[in-house]
Design a protein around this motif. Sequence first.
Motif, PDB file in Angstrom:
ATOM      1  N   VAL A 367       0.894  -1.350  -0.027  1.00 56.39           N
ATOM      2  CA  VAL A 367       0.284   0.064   0.041  1.00 56.39           C
ATOM      3  C   VAL A 367       0.872   1.230   0.029  1.00 56.39           C
ATOM      4  CG1 VAL A 367      -1.766   1.406   1.209  1.00 56.39           C
ATOM      5  CG2 VAL A 367      -2.201  -1.157   1.056  1.00 56.39           C
ATOM      6  N   PRO A 368       1.977   1.364   0.760  1.00 55.85           N
ATOM      7  CA  PRO A 368       2.621   2.603   0.727  1.00 55.85           C
ATOM      8  C   PRO A 368       3.419   2.696  -0.701  1.00 55.85           C
ATOM      9  CG  PRO A 368       3.359   1.374   2.630  1.00 55.85           C
ATOM     10  CD  PRO A 368       2.308   0.454   1.977  1.00 55.85           C
ATOM     11  N   ALA A 369       3.872   1.802  -1.188  1.00 51.72           N
ATOM     12  CA  ALA A 369       4.185   1.914  -2.853  1.00 51.72           C
ATOM     13  C   ALA A 369       3.008   2.201  -3.779  1.00 51.72           C
ATOM     14  CB  ALA A 369       4.802   0.372  -3.187  1.00 51.72           C
ATOM     15  N   GLU A 370       2.003   1.741  -3.396  1.00 55.24           N
ATOM     16  CA  GLU A 370       0.849   2.173  -4.559  1.00 55.24           C
ATOM     17  C   GLU A 370       0.452   3.571  -4.309  1.00 55.24           C
ATOM     18  OE1 GLU A 370      -1.829  -1.024  -3.458  1.00 55.24           O
ATOM     19  OE2 GLU A 370      -0.892  -2.515  -4.524  1.00 55.24           O
ATOM     20  N   ARG A 371       0.518   4.042  -2.970  1.00 56.03           N
ATOM     21  CA  ARG A 371      -0.293   5.428  -2.607  1.00 56.03           C
ATOM     22  C   ARG A 371       0.835   6.277  -3.162  1.00 56.03           C
ATOM     23  NH1 ARG A 371      -4.000   8.818  -2.299  1.00 56.03           N
ATOM     24  NH2 ARG A 371      -4.256   9.835  -0.438  1.00 56.03           N
ATOM     25  N   PHE A 372       2.098   5.902  -3.011  1.00 54.81           N
ATOM     26  CA  PHE A 372       3.139   7.257  -3.444  1.00 54.81           C
ATOM     27  C   PHE A 372       4.049   6.851  -4.579  1.00 54.81           C
ATOM     28  CE2 PHE A 372       2.316   7.315   1.187  1.00 54.81           C
ATOM     29  CZ  PHE A 372       2.047   8.667   1.345  1.00 54.81           C
ATOM     30  N   GLY A 373       3.472   5.973  -5.702  1.00 54.46           N
ATOM     31  CA  GLY A 373       4.037   6.145  -6.853  1.00 54.46           C
ATOM     32  C   GLY A 373       5.350   5.127  -6.982  1.00 54.46           C
ATOM     33  N   LEU A 374       5.335   4.156  -6.117  1.00 58.01           N
ATOM     34  CA  LEU A 374       6.556   3.228  -6.391  1.00 58.01           C
ATOM     35  C   LEU A 374       6.465   1.952  -6.717  1.00 58.01           C
ATOM     36  CD1 LEU A 374       8.583   4.416  -3.036  1.00 58.01           C
ATOM     37  CD2 LEU A 374       8.747   5.334  -5.555  1.00 58.01           C
ATOM     38  N   SER A 375       4.943   1.533  -6.944  1.00 61.90           N
ATOM     39  CA  SER A 375       4.547   0.128  -7.254  1.00 61.90           C
ATOM     40  C   SER A 375       5.069  -0.331  -8.416  1.00 61.90           C
ATOM     41  CB  SER A 375       3.119   0.271  -7.228  1.00 61.90           C
ATOM     42  OG  SER A 375       2.407   0.772  -8.109  1.00 61.90           O
ATOM     43  N   ASP A 376       5.684   0.290  -9.250  1.00 61.67           N
ATOM     44  CA  ASP A 376       6.314  -0.213 -10.736  1.00 61.67           C
ATOM     45  C   ASP A 376       7.397  -0.962 -10.310  1.00 61.67           C
ATOM     46  OD1 ASP A 376       7.452   2.340  -9.831  1.00 61.67           O
ATOM     47  OD2 ASP A 376       8.434   2.431 -11.766  1.00 61.67           O
ATOM     48  N   ARG A 377       8.069  -0.705  -9.037  1.00 63.21           N
ATOM     49  CA  ARG A 377       9.299  -1.446  -8.719  1.00 63.21           C
ATOM     50  C   ARG A 377       9.427  -1.987  -7.583  1.00 63.21           C
ATOM     51  NH1 ARG A 377      11.444   4.532  -8.878  1.00 63.21           N
ATOM     52  NH2 ARG A 377       9.251   4.736  -9.301  1.00 63.21           N
ATOM     53  N   LYS A 378       8.475  -1.662  -6.647  1.00 60.27           N
ATOM     54  CA  LYS A 378       8.640  -1.712  -5.060  1.00 60.27           C
ATOM     55  C   LYS A 378       7.274  -2.218  -4.410  1.00 60.27           C
ATOM     56  CE  LYS A 378      12.767   1.042  -4.295  1.00 60.27           C
ATOM     57  NZ  LYS A 378      13.530  -0.214  -4.272  1.00 60.27           N
ATOM     58  N   GLY A 379       7.416  -2.705  -3.046  1.00 62.31           N
ATOM     59  CA  GLY A 379       6.397  -3.148  -2.521  1.00 62.31           C
ATOM     60  C   GLY A 379       5.790  -4.514  -2.490  1.00 62.31           C
ATOM     61  N   LYS A 380       5.951  -5.445  -3.495  1.00 60.35           N
ATOM     62  CA  LYS A 380       5.493  -6.781  -3.733  1.00 60.35           C
ATOM     63  C   LYS A 380       6.560  -7.787  -4.071  1.00 60.35           C
ATOM     64  CE  LYS A 380       0.749  -5.320  -4.656  1.00 60.35           C
ATOM     65  NZ  LYS A 380      -0.112  -5.479  -6.034  1.00 60.35           N
ATOM     66  N   ILE A 381       6.527  -8.940  -3.796  1.00 56.34           N
ATOM     67  CA  ILE A 381       7.498  -9.886  -4.345  1.00 56.34           C
ATOM     68  C   ILE A 381       6.808 -10.532  -5.652  1.00 56.34           C
ATOM     69  CG2 ILE A 381       8.739 -12.245  -3.916  1.00 56.34           C
ATOM     70  CD1 ILE A 381       8.606 -11.314  -0.874  1.00 56.34           C
ATOM     71  N   VAL A 382       7.110 -10.069  -6.893  1.00 51.29           N
ATOM     72  CA  VAL A 382       6.650 -10.260  -8.033  1.00 51.29           C
ATOM     73  C   VAL A 382       7.735 -10.218  -9.134  1.00 51.29           C
ATOM     74  CG1 VAL A 382       4.244  -9.785  -7.404  1.00 51.29           C
ATOM     75  CG2 VAL A 382       6.152  -7.985  -8.590  1.00 51.29           C
ATOM     76  N   GLU A 383       7.880 -10.918 -10.074  1.00 52.33           N
ATOM     77  CA  GLU A 383       8.772 -11.024 -11.165  1.00 52.33           C
ATOM     78  C   GLU A 383       9.000  -9.593 -11.683  1.00 52.33           C
ATOM     79  OE1 GLU A 383       8.166 -13.947 -13.960  1.00 52.33           O
ATOM     80  OE2 GLU A 383       8.501 -15.865 -12.407  1.00 52.33           O
ATOM     81  N   GLY A 384       9.881  -9.171 -11.951  1.00 52.27           N
ATOM     82  CA  GLY A 384      10.116  -7.800 -12.362  1.00 52.27           C
ATOM     83  C   GLY A 384      10.582  -6.510 -11.323  1.00 52.27           C
ATOM     84  N   ALA A 385       9.971  -7.054 -10.139  1.00 51.23           N
ATOM     85  CA  ALA A 385      10.218  -5.795  -8.980  1.00 51.23           C
ATOM     86  C   ALA A 385      11.592  -5.960  -8.583  1.00 51.23           C
ATOM     87  CB  ALA A 385       9.261  -6.162  -8.018  1.00 51.23           C
ATOM     88  N   ASP A 386      12.034  -4.796  -7.840  1.00 50.43           N
ATOM     89  CA  ASP A 386      13.230  -4.555  -7.235  1.00 50.43           C
ATOM     90  C   ASP A 386      13.398  -5.975  -6.172  1.00 50.43           C
ATOM     91  OD1 ASP A 386      14.154  -2.638  -8.424  1.00 50.43           O
ATOM     92  OD2 ASP A 386      13.766  -1.238  -6.978  1.00 50.43           O
ATOM     93  N   ALA A 387      14.467  -6.355  -6.185  1.00 49.86           N
ATOM     94  CA  ALA A 387      14.537  -7.723  -4.921  1.00 49.86           C
ATOM     95  C   ALA A 387      15.004  -7.133  -3.904  1.00 49.86           C
ATOM     96  CB  ALA A 387      15.799  -8.522  -5.588  1.00 49.86           C
ATOM     97  N   ASP A 388      14.017  -6.299  -3.115  1.00 48.95           N
ATOM     98  CA  ASP A 388      14.140  -5.620  -1.762  1.00 48.95           C
ATOM     99  C   ASP A 388      13.211  -6.761  -1.012  1.00 48.95           C
ATOM    100  OD1 ASP A 388      14.982  -3.488  -3.155  1.00 48.95           O
ATOM    101  OD2 ASP A 388      13.463  -2.182  -2.761  1.00 48.95           O
ATOM    102  N   LEU A 389      13.967  -7.273  -0.106  1.00 44.76           N
ATOM    103  CA  LEU A 389      13.584  -8.590   0.818  1.00 44.76           C
ATOM    104  C   LEU A 389      14.042  -8.569   2.389  1.00 44.76           C
ATOM    105  CD1 LEU A 389      14.307 -11.143  -1.738  1.00 44.76           C
ATOM    106  CD2 LEU A 389      12.205 -10.045  -1.719  1.00 44.76           C
ATOM    107  N   ALA A 390      12.811  -8.839   3.249  1.00 47.31           N
ATOM    108  CA  ALA A 390      13.229  -8.889   4.504  1.00 47.31           C
ATOM    109  C   ALA A 390      13.132 -10.323   4.901  1.00 47.31           C
ATOM    110  CB  ALA A 390      12.247  -8.096   5.464  1.00 47.31           C
ATOM    111  N   ILE A 391      13.972 -10.651   5.522  1.00 46.01           N
ATOM    112  CA  ILE A 391      13.722 -12.457   5.925  1.00 46.01           C
ATOM    113  C   ILE A 391      13.581 -12.306   7.420  1.00 46.01           C
ATOM    114  CG2 ILE A 391      14.914 -14.510   5.716  1.00 46.01           C
ATOM    115  CD1 ILE A 391      16.192 -13.748   3.102  1.00 46.01           C
ATOM    116  N   VAL A 392      12.575 -12.960   7.870  1.00 51.18           N
ATOM    117  CA  VAL A 392      12.135 -13.226   9.292  1.00 51.18           C
ATOM    118  C   VAL A 392      12.073 -14.603   9.797  1.00 51.18           C
ATOM    119  CG1 VAL A 392      10.204 -12.691  10.955  1.00 51.18           C
ATOM    120  CG2 VAL A 392      10.922 -10.949   8.883  1.00 51.18           C
ATOM    121  N   THR A 393      12.408 -14.842  10.869  1.00 53.35           N
ATOM    122  CA  THR A 393      12.428 -16.310  11.513  1.00 53.35           C
ATOM    123  C   THR A 393      11.445 -16.203  12.509  1.00 53.35           C
ATOM    124  OG1 THR A 393      13.238 -17.898  12.260  1.00 53.35           O
ATOM    125  CG2 THR A 393      14.491 -15.924  12.817  1.00 53.35           C
TER     126      THR A 393
END
Length: 458
Positions: A367-393
């Motif tokens: 939602v932050p990515a969509e609201r502020f115009g970054l959803s073309d590359r950030k905010g979701k784990i989908v093919e084509g997006a920036d590989a920005d990831l948080a790994i949690v245990t």
Amino acid sequence: MEQLDVIIKNGKVVLPTGVSETDIGIKDGKIVVLKKGITTKAKTTWDAENQYIFPGMIDVHVHFSEPGREHWEGFHTGSMMMAAGGCTTYFDMPLNGIPSTVNQEALDQKAKLGNEKSFVDFSLWGGLVPGNEIDLEALANSGVIGFKAFLSTTGNKEFEAVDDITLLNGMKIIAKLNKVLALHSESAAITNWLKEEKEKAGKFSADDYLKTRPIMAEVEAVQRAIYYAELTGCPLHFVHISSAEAMEKIAQAKQKGMNITVETCPHYLLFTHDHLRELGTVAKCAPPLREKEEQQKLISLLIEDQFDMISSDHSPCPYDLKDPTVYNLFQAWGGISGGQFSLLSMVELAVKHNIPFETVAKWTASVPAERFGLSDRKGKIVEGADADLAIVTLEQSYTVSEENYYAKHKQTLYMGHTFPCQVVGTFIRGDVVVKDGKIVADQPEGSWVKPEGYTVVN
């Protein structure tokens, strides 16, 4: 397929549709393949067995005070802190630097520092203050994520609260620029009058502070801003909302079709006014932590998915500005230091209240990515997006200490809090910044991220 740069295998990937046991293939900083059992060779492999891979958090509300107040918090320490908490993009607010980000020159100065020092990507807010309406267009054209204004007294002479005429004029311009106005919504008239009454009476306790910033002050400011947005057509984003009654006003406006989003912060969900009573200045913020009954209302709203997003409102300061032996509670700086703990907080609440992890990812990333115009590359784990990831245990807990908190100043309301989870890895555009909970990047790799399709407005 040619050799990949990274494969993350055996993980539980938090996709928009739910959690899926799949692998992630990364090439040139992008996610290029999502499927179980990737057989393509890779330079690096991360075994994420029993780990959850979230999209990197996008925290739309942090206060790094550079330039001018780097001794409060700067891009270097601040961005390491965000990375350690699984945040891969943050939006820096315009007010605590000297100069504040209210014109083109100040924006360029701040962007240069961020590009040199930030370990993760960042966007920049511009400010709306009395007298800078003429600067708004240039700021928008240069790629600010949106604009921020205060309806209550700021305590910062470099960034004054807006009067009603400035607010209306600014809203009209911001609407034309197709930007969003973020508002700190507490009534200056109510809060200042109540504060003066308490000071005259020599009353400075935690209970007195809470009474000077009542829920009605938040509600009045929210409702007034909604009326002004109806007049001007300005999109709004309400920051750090702390009461159910204010949320009710926002929900009513949304139902009318108004262009509004709203955030709350983890400290309103995990802590209460009792912590201000017990701990003093370290728990002071504005709006204040609320009583237990109000906190429970906010948690219910969270469970009902009424908040659009979660942000930290990381607002640090040097120790002396929070020292209860030097300042009474009214004089102390009002802000919570805790940007490292937002994703952990939401995972804790999700586990406790059976909230799906994909909903957490929505609040903290998509939602932050969509609201502020970054959803073309950030905010979701989908093919084509920036590989920005948080790994949690969830197999390791995490207790906040001075040793594992990366902020410049270690004074935080979260000190000693134990989360039932831990961020063990953070990737920024395919590069490992955090491994086993520690910063491993050799140098800053973050850059200024501007909204999709920002254009010069004539």
